[in-house]
Structures are given as structure tokens and as C-alpha cells.
Design an enzyme around this catalytic site. Structure first.
Site, PDB file in Angstrom:
ATOM      1  N   LYS A 118       0.806  -1.227   0.000  1.00 19.31           N
ATOM      2  CA  LYS A 118       0.000   0.000   0.000  1.00 19.31           C
ATOM      3  C   LYS A 118       0.834   1.269   0.000  1.00 19.31           C
ATOM      4  O   LYS A 118       0.437   2.281  -0.586  1.00 19.31           O
ATOM      5  CB  LYS A 118      -0.981  -0.025   1.170  1.00 19.31           C
ATOM      6  CG  LYS A 118      -2.099  -1.048   0.978  1.00 19.31           C
ATOM      7  CD  LYS A 118      -3.078  -1.024   2.131  1.00 19.31           C
ATOM      8  CE  LYS A 118      -4.290  -1.891   1.826  1.00 19.31           C
ATOM      9  NZ  LYS A 118      -3.942  -3.275   1.486  1.00 19.31           N
ATOM     10  N   GLU A 202      -3.192   7.980   7.542  1.00 21.46           N
ATOM     11  CA  GLU A 202      -3.853   8.906   6.633  1.00 21.46           C
ATOM     12  C   GLU A 202      -5.062   9.514   7.325  1.00 21.46           C
ATOM     13  O   GLU A 202      -5.536   8.999   8.354  1.00 21.46           O
ATOM     14  CB  GLU A 202      -4.272   8.202   5.339  1.00 21.46           C
ATOM     15  CG  GLU A 202      -5.311   7.121   5.538  1.00 21.46           C
ATOM     16  CD  GLU A 202      -5.631   6.371   4.254  1.00 21.46           C
ATOM     17  OE1 GLU A 202      -4.759   6.296   3.380  1.00 21.46           O
ATOM     18  OE2 GLU A 202      -6.754   5.836   4.147  1.00 21.46           O
ATOM     19  N   HIS A 237     -14.966  -3.865   8.225  1.00 16.05           N
ATOM     20  CA  HIS A 237     -14.201  -3.414   7.053  1.00 16.05           C
ATOM     21  C   HIS A 237     -14.278  -4.415   5.900  1.00 16.05           C
ATOM     22  O   HIS A 237     -13.458  -4.359   4.978  1.00 16.05           O
ATOM     23  CB  HIS A 237     -12.733  -3.157   7.409  1.00 16.05           C
ATOM     24  CG  HIS A 237     -12.543  -2.145   8.489  1.00 16.05           C
ATOM     25  ND1 HIS A 237     -12.822  -0.806   8.321  1.00 16.05           N
ATOM     26  CD2 HIS A 237     -12.133  -2.281   9.778  1.00 16.05           C
ATOM     27  CE1 HIS A 237     -12.576  -0.165   9.446  1.00 16.05           C
ATOM     28  NE2 HIS A 237     -12.160  -1.031  10.342  1.00 16.05           N
ATOM     29  N   ARG A 294      -6.421  -8.672  -8.875  1.00 15.61           N
ATOM     30  CA  ARG A 294      -7.092  -9.958  -9.073  1.00 15.61           C
ATOM     31  C   ARG A 294      -8.546  -9.706  -9.411  1.00 15.61           C
ATOM     32  O   ARG A 294      -8.999  -8.562  -9.443  1.00 15.61           O
ATOM     33  CB  ARG A 294      -7.018 -10.788  -7.782  1.00 15.61           C
ATOM     34  CG  ARG A 294      -7.546 -10.011  -6.562  1.00 15.61           C
ATOM     35  CD  ARG A 294      -7.735 -10.868  -5.351  1.00 15.61           C
ATOM     36  NE  ARG A 294      -7.990 -10.102  -4.151  1.00 15.61           N
ATOM     37  CZ  ARG A 294      -9.139  -9.543  -3.811  1.00 15.61           C
ATOM     38  NH1 ARG A 294     -10.174  -9.622  -4.646  1.00 15.61           N
ATOM     39  NH2 ARG A 294      -9.287  -8.873  -2.687  1.00 15.61           N
TER      40      ARG A 294
END
Length: 496
Positions: A118, A202, A237, A294
Site C-alpha cells: 500500500k 492517513e 471493514h 485480481r
């Protein structure tokens, strides 16, 4: 590149069966691999050949690269389709296939490596001019520096694992005095889940919507998007309900985000099917979240609005052929919604509710699709993901799709475990969903476990009805309606 004649599907359950179906329609032979508890699973029974690869634990079967490669050689397969999960985003597996002369139906190892990390992905898209949420552009190396950045962007902030996914290694930090402890907790969880404790921070966005774009690219430089999906209804999540197209996007915003998605795919020399995920805040500003290198779980909604078989297209691209369509050939047709039917108890914090499927009767009709990896009489075990099926519908517009999904959920009969069907029904009837004014906080803001709890009056009526039935039918079998805890026999069965 030679034409693919036999594909080994390095996966299990509904996605393995899904890939097998497309292969058969292309005239391609298939090989299934299976662990001990999956010996009689549908994907094994539907494949032309099957190979046993180990015990129940994924670490002893589906995640062992050597066993997958041996199965390919043993059966003479030309190619491997990794599905999603397991080895699908493992660059080492893709590299090993390349080294062994096996076609990997997916992107090149470089793209998996860059987009699978990431922090590396954030750095790349930042260079490409694609917006990311305010915060560290690379991994956290110094807590004091990170704390200063957190002060600058303002709380709440999100702490995320660099190699993460599925909500692992993620923490929302609301106050400064929680910062250091949250960092340590996230690093520990990330280390345990991924063997990698790198994290970054973030800004935690207000009223975020999870919107993603389906990308398809070939080896000839052609990259297109197959429109967008809304995936904001999540628990822990992880997605539960998805729809396409996203009802939030205006034509202008859709075009702008699609351009960013294609730019990101081209930036990592992407090949095959992939997904660029964004967060869209309440001001309709969008930010790059991550790329999944994917096929996505929720790909059926895209297939239903576009008419594109994404798996078949993956295979054509892997053979070195050009995409069979251009961007101008693609158009959105109607609306599609997918509900993931999990063996979970939504009235008990969505905890797993595995067990034998004594009854599994799926809804049918025009515009209704059920992707399932288990059948009636089989067991949903604790060894793998508790998904029973994906129920997808297509309607002429969003309103029609919602009504069709509610009808399908009502007709879906499951006995043997509790499911997310009642939660899905609740969500599709909720004003926030009906009006498309929901975000990733839907469960937290609108759903309570008490909503699905049976009322006392219902229990009394249910008990009376069951007792009467038992008197009338000495050999009666319990029947579950929709997996609902209000169904009389389900209420009775779980209390005997």
C-alpha cells in the site's frame, strides 16, 4: 503465446466453480485442487480432474506453492487461475509460474508487488497525479514524525498496515493520547496477519463511500474500465452488499474517476482484470485507496450491467490476445445488486454460525444469479471463509433491482446455520439505502442487533404452531424460511 487447453484452478468454493464454468464454455479442460474437507465440494465434482493437496489448514494446502505447481505438472495443465484470496496476489507464486513455463491468469509479478504494497502504491499514484488521503506518503518510520503529521491533518486518523487487507492491522484513532497505543496495536496485528509490521497513517475521511472501478488490460497496451461499483455496506471493514453502477456518481465524476483508474493501471504496466478502489467523501472529492490485482468477489454485478464475462476475458488476455471490446463498445445496462450470504449471525455481532446445510434452496427467476460453493447436505466449516453464496440480481433500474433482491431474499431457504439474509433484508428496506444516502458507517449508524431479535409475541406464536405441527405430523421435519430467526421452526430448532 499458445492457446490454453487446460486450466488448474488454485482455489476452492464458489470462485473455483465460477472459473470452471467459464473454462467449460470456452472448451477448456479444468483441474480442481482440494483439501481434505473439500473432497466432495462442487468445484471438485464439476472439474474434469482433481488433485488432493493437503489437510484443512490453508497453510498445508491452498497456500503451499510447491503443491500447486506439482498438481499443474501432474495433470499437464497449461495455466493457473488463482481466483481471489489465497495465492491470487502473491507475487512469488506468479514468478514461480513464470519460471516453470506455466501461464498465470493474472498480472505480472511486478504489478502485484507494487500494488500489493500500500505504501508503494500510494507513492506511485501520487507521482501520477492521482489524489490520496492526506497523510504519510510512505511507511511510518518515526512515531514522533507521524504524530506531527497526525496533528497537521487533524484527528480522527486511520492507521493501516502497508501489506494489509480485510481490515487487519487497521485502527481509527480519534484522540492524540490514543495515537501511540494504536500504532503499537496495528503493528502487532499486521505482523501476525501478514508477517510484515509496516504501517502508514492517513486522514480518516468524513462520510466515506467505497467506490471501485473494474479494470481490464491486455498485453497490447489496451486498457479499459468496465464501470464502477458501490461497496459501502460493510461489517468489520469487509463488504456485505455491493451494487453497480454506484448511485452516487454523476457522469462527470464517473468519467474523472475512470480516467484516474486507467492511469493507475497503466502506471504499473497492468495486465488482466484488476480493481482500483477509491474513497469518496461527502464533498464528492475522491482519493485512491488501493488496487486489488485480481478478480473481485463482487465481479458479478459488473458482469450483469455490462454483459462482459470477466473470467473468459482474463483467459483471452492470458493467451496474449487483444481485448475483444473497446471502451466505446461498453455501456451500462440497468442496475445490479449483490448480497453476500454468509454463515454468520448478524444478531450476535456477525459471529460465524457454521454447520451442516440441512436445506439450501436458492431463489430463481429472470435476472437472478446465485454463485455458491456449497450444496444442500454439505457443511460450512470453520476452516475457510463462511460465505455460503453470492446472490446477485439485475433490474432495469435501481428501484427494480432492490425489489427483485428483496423477493429473492424472501425465497431463499437455508437451514442449519444462521445467515446474513435478515441483515440484507433490513439494509435493502432502510431509507438510507433506498435513497442511496449511505456510507461505510451504515452498520455503525443504522444497524442494531436488537432489530433482528424475535419479539416475545412471535416466540409464543411460533411455539404454539410448532407444538400443533408436532402433534399432527409425527415425522415432520423443521423448515427454515429465509434463514430468519422469526421463522417458527428455526426458533424452535435452536432452542431444543
Amino acid at each position: 503465446m499458445p492457446e490454453i487447453k487446460k486450466v488448474l484452478v488454485a482455489n476452492r468454493g464458489e470462485i473455483a466453480l465460477r472459473v470452471i464454468h467459464s473454462c467449460k464454455e470456452l472448451g477448456i479442460k479444468t483441474v480442481a485442487v482440494y483439501s481434505r474437507p473439500d473432497a466432495a465440494s462442487p468445484h471438485v465434482l464439476h472439474a474434469d480432474e482433481s488433485v488432493f493437496i493437503g489437510e484443512a489448514a490453508s497453510s498445508e494446502s491452498y497456500l503451499v506453492i510447491d503443491k500447486i505447481i506439482d498438481a499443474v505438472k501432474q495433470t499437464g495443465a497449461d495455466a493457473v487461475h488463482p481466483g481471489y484470496g489465497f495465492l491470487s496476489e502473491n507475487a512469488s507464486f506468479a514468478e514461480r509460474c513464470e519460471k516453470e513455463g506455466i501461464i498465470f491468469i493474472g498480472p505480472k509479478p511486478h504489478a502485484i508487488t507494487v500494488m500489493g504494497d500500500k505504501t508503494a502504491a500510494r507513492e506511485l499514484v501520487t507521482q501520477l497525479g492521482i489524489p490520496t488521503p492526506p497523510g504519510l506518503k510512505s511507511e511510518l518510520k518515526d512515531i514522533e514524525e507521524a504524530s506531527r503529521v497526525a496533528d497537521e491533518i487533524g484527528y480522527p486518523i486511520l492507521v493501516k498496515a502497508a501489506a494489509g487487507g480485510g481490515g487487519k492491522g487497521m485502527r481509527i484513532v480519534h484522540k492524540k493520547d490514543e495515537f501511540e497505543s494504536s500504532i503499537k496495536a496495528a503493528k502487532s496485528e499486521a505482523k501476525n496477519a501478514f508477517g510484515d509490521d509496516r504501517i502508514y497513517i492517513e486522514k480518516y475521511l468524513e462520510e466515506p463511500r467505497h467506490v471501485e472501478f473494474q479494470i481490464m488490460a491486455d498485453t497490447h497496451g489496451n486498457v479499459v474500465h468496465v464501470f464502477d461499483r458501490e461497496c459501502s455496506v460493510q461489517r468489520r471493514h469487509q463488504k456485505v452488499i455491493e451494487e453497480a453502477p454506484c448511485p452516487l456518481l454523476t457522469p462527470e465524476l464517473r468519467e474523472k474517476m475512470a480516467e484516474a483508474a486507467i492511469k493507475a493501471a497503466k502506471g504499473c504496466d497492468y495486465v488482466g482484470a484488476g480493481t482500483i478502489e477509491f474513497l469518496v467523501d461527502k464533498h464528492l472529492d475522491f482519493y485512491f485507496l488501493e488496487m486489488n490485482t485480481r478478480l473481485q468477489v463482487e465481479h458479478p454485478v459488473t458482469e450483469m450491467i455490462s454483459g462482459v464475462d470477466l473470467v473468459a476475458t482474463q483467459i483471452l488476455v492470458a493467451e496474449g490476445k487483444e481485448l475483444p471490446f473497446t471502451q466505446e463498445d461498453l455501456a451500462i445496462n440497468g442496475h445490479s445488486i449483490e448480497c453476500r450470504i454468509y454463515a454468520e449471525d448478524p444478531a450476535n455481532n456477525f459471529l460465524p454460525s457454521t454447520g451442516m446445510l440441512h436445506k439450501h434452496r436458492v431463489p430463481t427467476g429472470d435476472g437472478i444469479r446465485v454463485d455458491s460453493g456449497v450444496e444442500e447436505g454439505q457443511e460450512v466449516t470453520i476452516n475457510y471463509d463462511p460465505m455460503i453464496s453470492k446472490l446477485t440480481v439485475h433490474g432495469k433500474d435501481r428501484k427494480a433491482a432492490i425489489h427483485k433482491m428483496l423477493r429473492a431474499l424472501e425465497e431463499y431457504e437455508i437451514a442449519g446455520c444462521r445467515t446474513t439474509i435478515p441483515f440484507c433484508e433490513y439494509t435493502l428496506k432502510h431509507p438510507a439505502f433506498v435513497e442511496a444516502k449511505y456510507d461505510t458507517h451504515f452498520v455503525k449508524d443504522h444497524f442494531t442487533e436488537e432489530t433482528l431479535a424475535p419479539k416475545t409475541e412471535d416466540n409464543v406464536v411460533a411455539l404454539a404452531a410448532v407444538l400443533l405441527r408436532k402433534q399432527q405430523e409425527s415425522d415432520s421435519k423443521p423448515k427454515v424460511l429465509n434463514g430468519s430467526v422469526n421463522a417458527e421452526s428455526e426458533w424452535w430448532r435452536q432452542r431444543r
